[in-house]
Design a protein around this motif. Structure first.
Motif, PDB file in Angstrom:
ATOM      1  N   ILE A  52       4.159 -35.947  -2.810  1.00 54.09           N
ATOM      2  CA  ILE A  52       4.007 -34.504  -2.558  1.00 54.09           C
ATOM      3  C   ILE A  52       4.104 -34.270  -1.052  1.00 54.09           C
ATOM      4  O   ILE A  52       3.304 -34.819  -0.285  1.00 54.09           O
ATOM      5  CB  ILE A  52       2.663 -33.987  -3.102  1.00 54.09           C
ATOM      6  N   THR A  53       5.072 -33.462  -0.638  1.00 57.82           N
ATOM      7  CA  THR A  53       5.288 -33.191   0.785  1.00 57.82           C
ATOM      8  C   THR A  53       5.254 -31.686   1.031  1.00 57.82           C
ATOM      9  O   THR A  53       5.942 -30.917   0.330  1.00 57.82           O
ATOM     10  CB  THR A  53       6.652 -33.751   1.249  1.00 57.82           C
ATOM     11  N   THR A  59       6.957 -23.756   1.941  1.00 56.48           N
ATOM     12  CA  THR A  59       7.727 -24.599   1.018  1.00 56.48           C
ATOM     13  C   THR A  59       7.152 -26.016   0.971  1.00 56.48           C
ATOM     14  O   THR A  59       6.455 -26.466   1.886  1.00 56.48           O
ATOM     15  CB  THR A  59       9.206 -24.674   1.418  1.00 56.48           C
ATOM     16  N   GLY A  60       7.474 -26.688  -0.107  1.00 51.68           N
ATOM     17  CA  GLY A  60       7.073 -28.077  -0.289  1.00 51.68           C
ATOM     18  C   GLY A  60       8.011 -28.755  -1.276  1.00 51.68           C
ATOM     19  O   GLY A  60       8.824 -28.113  -1.951  1.00 51.68           O
ATOM     20  N   GLY A 114      -3.609 -14.446  -0.900  1.00 47.87           N
ATOM     21  CA  GLY A 114      -2.313 -13.927  -1.310  1.00 47.87           C
ATOM     22  C   GLY A 114      -1.105 -14.619  -0.738  1.00 47.87           C
ATOM     23  O   GLY A 114       0.031 -14.281  -1.097  1.00 47.87           O
ATOM     24  N   GLU A 115      -1.272 -15.598   0.141  1.00 44.38           N
ATOM     25  CA  GLU A 115      -0.126 -16.328   0.687  1.00 44.38           C
ATOM     26  C   GLU A 115       0.323 -17.380  -0.340  1.00 44.38           C
ATOM     27  O   GLU A 115      -0.486 -17.912  -1.093  1.00 44.38           O
ATOM     28  CB  GLU A 115      -0.506 -16.993   1.998  1.00 44.38           C
ATOM     29  N   SER A 116       1.612 -17.711  -0.329  1.00 44.91           N
ATOM     30  CA  SER A 116       2.127 -18.627  -1.347  1.00 44.91           C
ATOM     31  C   SER A 116       2.996 -19.719  -0.742  1.00 44.91           C
ATOM     32  O   SER A 116       3.549 -19.556   0.352  1.00 44.91           O
ATOM     33  CB  SER A 116       2.919 -17.866  -2.411  1.00 44.91           C
ATOM     34  N   ARG A 117       3.075 -20.836  -1.469  1.00 39.16           N
ATOM     35  CA  ARG A 117       3.988 -21.936  -1.105  1.00 39.16           C
ATOM     36  C   ARG A 117       4.732 -22.345  -2.376  1.00 39.16           C
ATOM     37  O   ARG A 117       4.130 -22.511  -3.438  1.00 39.16           O
ATOM     38  CB  ARG A 117       3.218 -23.125  -0.534  1.00 39.16           C
ATOM     39  N   THR A 118       6.042 -22.512  -2.254  1.00 41.70           N
ATOM     40  CA  THR A 118       6.874 -22.881  -3.397  1.00 41.70           C
ATOM     41  C   THR A 118       7.271 -24.348  -3.284  1.00 41.70           C
ATOM     42  O   THR A 118       7.913 -24.758  -2.315  1.00 41.70           O
ATOM     43  CB  THR A 118       8.145 -22.007  -3.453  1.00 41.70           C
ATOM     44  N   TYR A 119       6.862 -25.123  -4.296  1.00 39.92           N
ATOM     45  CA  TYR A 119       7.205 -26.556  -4.347  1.00 39.92           C
ATOM     46  C   TYR A 119       8.431 -26.741  -5.255  1.00 39.92           C
ATOM     47  O   TYR A 119       8.434 -26.305  -6.408  1.00 39.92           O
ATOM     48  CB  TYR A 119       6.046 -27.372  -4.916  1.00 39.92           C
ATOM     49  N   THR A 120       9.439 -27.409  -4.715  1.00 40.98           N
ATOM     50  CA  THR A 120      10.610 -27.757  -5.513  1.00 40.98           C
ATOM     51  C   THR A 120      10.420 -29.150  -6.110  1.00 40.98           C
ATOM     52  O   THR A 120      10.022 -30.090  -5.400  1.00 40.98           O
ATOM     53  CB  THR A 120      11.877 -27.742  -4.639  1.00 40.98           C
ATOM     54  N   LEU A 121      10.698 -29.279  -7.412  1.00 42.50           N
ATOM     55  CA  LEU A 121      10.516 -30.548  -8.114  1.00 42.50           C
ATOM     56  C   LEU A 121      11.832 -31.324  -8.122  1.00 42.50           C
ATOM     57  O   LEU A 121      12.827 -30.880  -8.702  1.00 42.50           O
ATOM     58  CB  LEU A 121      10.054 -30.297  -9.553  1.00 42.50           C
TER      59      LEU A 121
END
Length: 394
Positions: A52-53, A59-60, A114-121
């Motif tokens: 997990i990075t 983003t992650g 309310g802040e978000s991070r999107t992880y790509t698999l």
């Protein structure tokens, strides 16, 4: 005067405090909490631990391996566990599913403020190469005593048919067997486990591993060598593949374990002087055995197979994907009761019966002692009333 100053200071502080927002307000409403991280995640069919990075604040990337043959539907891969940072939420939860058939599947994590991070698999296919169906093409045994003196040998046990019991239960009985390896689970450490089905083939027989008594120069009796050659259990067993040390361990229904390595096809040198080459036409399970050196049986088959077998190879051929074991070969050998050894003839210990005298013998003399038959010396001594030694024969 000083008292007035103190009262004035207290009044100013009170007014200031009454004009400022509640200092615990940020704590209460979570405004301080910007955390939106994935701590851990596990999918069905996942191999090992994912990487997990967090690329940046928004983003992650999650790198993972999945075994597709353990997943019923890659468009609905179940999330078994999902651990997030404190009070964060995600667009999927434990028990939910992710569609890995579409490009760039994602998990979006939102913090309390309310802040978000999107992880790509980023998923790669995990393949357990051991799974599948195999036939047995050859068995090899290297062993004996005195490798430094060119005394060890490399044999195919099936080529030495006189060394084994009859009734079709010699090494050749293994040659129609099928080995079916099925993946059951990928462990957290990345190792794999599953079941192995050893079908006995059309003859419904396995090698009984009994060395024939006629080839045993020590006792002339059969010797059970199961501890050496029954390395892959009969019927169903479990296997564990340890990727760190390269071993495959079999466990039978009674909890007995055997371990081996899977070696690729090629030529290997057995440690005799000079070396003995072993050429494997396909991959093989290699078992290291623990025999006992025996210099009294250096050059015979008994010394190789029964006293000091060193290495045992089961050469296997993997069948094409989708191959089905013939129904006639899906047999499990029935237990065979060993034949009882014949009872020894009872020793005759009773003196009861009628006997005749065959010979009288006397040993004596001082100067020149000897064995003497009194009947042959009838002229010696005094004979009264016809009672010579020869009357004992009447």
């Amino acid at each position: 005067m000083n008292k007035l100053k103190y009262l004035l200071s207290a009044f100013v502080l009170l007014c200031f405090a009454s004009c400022k927002d509640d200092p615990w307000e940020d704590v209460a409403d979570g405004g301080w909490n910007h955390e939106r991280s994935i701590i851990d995640v596990k999918f069905e069919g996942q191999a090992g631990t994912p990487t997990i990075t967090e690329t940046d604040s928004e983003t992650g990337v999650i790198e993972l391996q999945l075994a597709s043959d353990m997943v019923a539907d890659m468009s609905k891969v179940r999330v078994e566990t999902l651990t997030l940072s404190y009070k964060a939420t995600a667009n999927v939860a434990s028990g939910g599913t992710i569609d890995f058939t579409k490009g760039d599947p994602q998990i979006v994590v939102t913090s309390p403020n309310g802040e978000s991070r999107t992880y790509t698999l980023e998923m790669t296919e995990f393949t357990e190469t051991l799974t599948g169906t195999y036939t047995i093409s050859n068995l090899w045994v290297y062993g004996g005593t005195g490798a430094a003196y060119d005394c060890t040998k490399l044999y195919k046990p099936a080529d030495k048919s006189w060394c084994w019991n009859g009734e079709g239960r010699g090494p050749a009985a293994e040659m129609d067997n099928y080995l079916v390896f099925t993946l059951g689970e990928i462990l957290a450490d990345g190792n794999t486990t599953g079941t192995c089905m050893n079908w006995a083939g059309e003859d419904a027989k396995n090698w009984d591993c009994v060395f024939a008594g006629a080839s045993n120069p020590d006792t002339g009796k059969p010797v059970d060598l199961t501890q050496f050659y029954r390395q892959i259990p009969k019927g169903e067993s479990t296997w564990l593949r340890n990727y760190s040390d390269g071993t495959i361990t079999f466990t039978d229904a009674d909890g007995n374990k055997t371990s081996c390595t899977l070696v690729p096809k090629g030529t290997y040198q057995m440690p005799n002087v000079p070396p003995i080459p072993l050429t494997l036409e396909s991959e093989a399970f290699k078992f290291n055995l623990k025999g006992t050196e025996d210099w009294n049986n250096t050059y015979n088959d008994y010394g190789v197979f029964a006293r000091n077998p060193v290495t045992y190879y089961i050469e296997i051929v993997k069948q094409p994907a989708g191959f089905e074991v013939p129904e006639a070969s899906k047999t499990i050998e029935e237990p065979v009761d060993p034949e009882p050894e014949p009872e020894p003839d009872p020793e005759e210990t009773s003196l009861a019966g009628t006997y005749s005298v065959g010979r009288l013998t006397v040993y004596g003399g001082s100067a020149d002692p000897a064995f003497v038959n009194p009947a042959a010396r009838a002229g010696c001594g005094t004979i009264r009333s016809g009672r010579s030694p020869t009357t004992s024969w009447q």
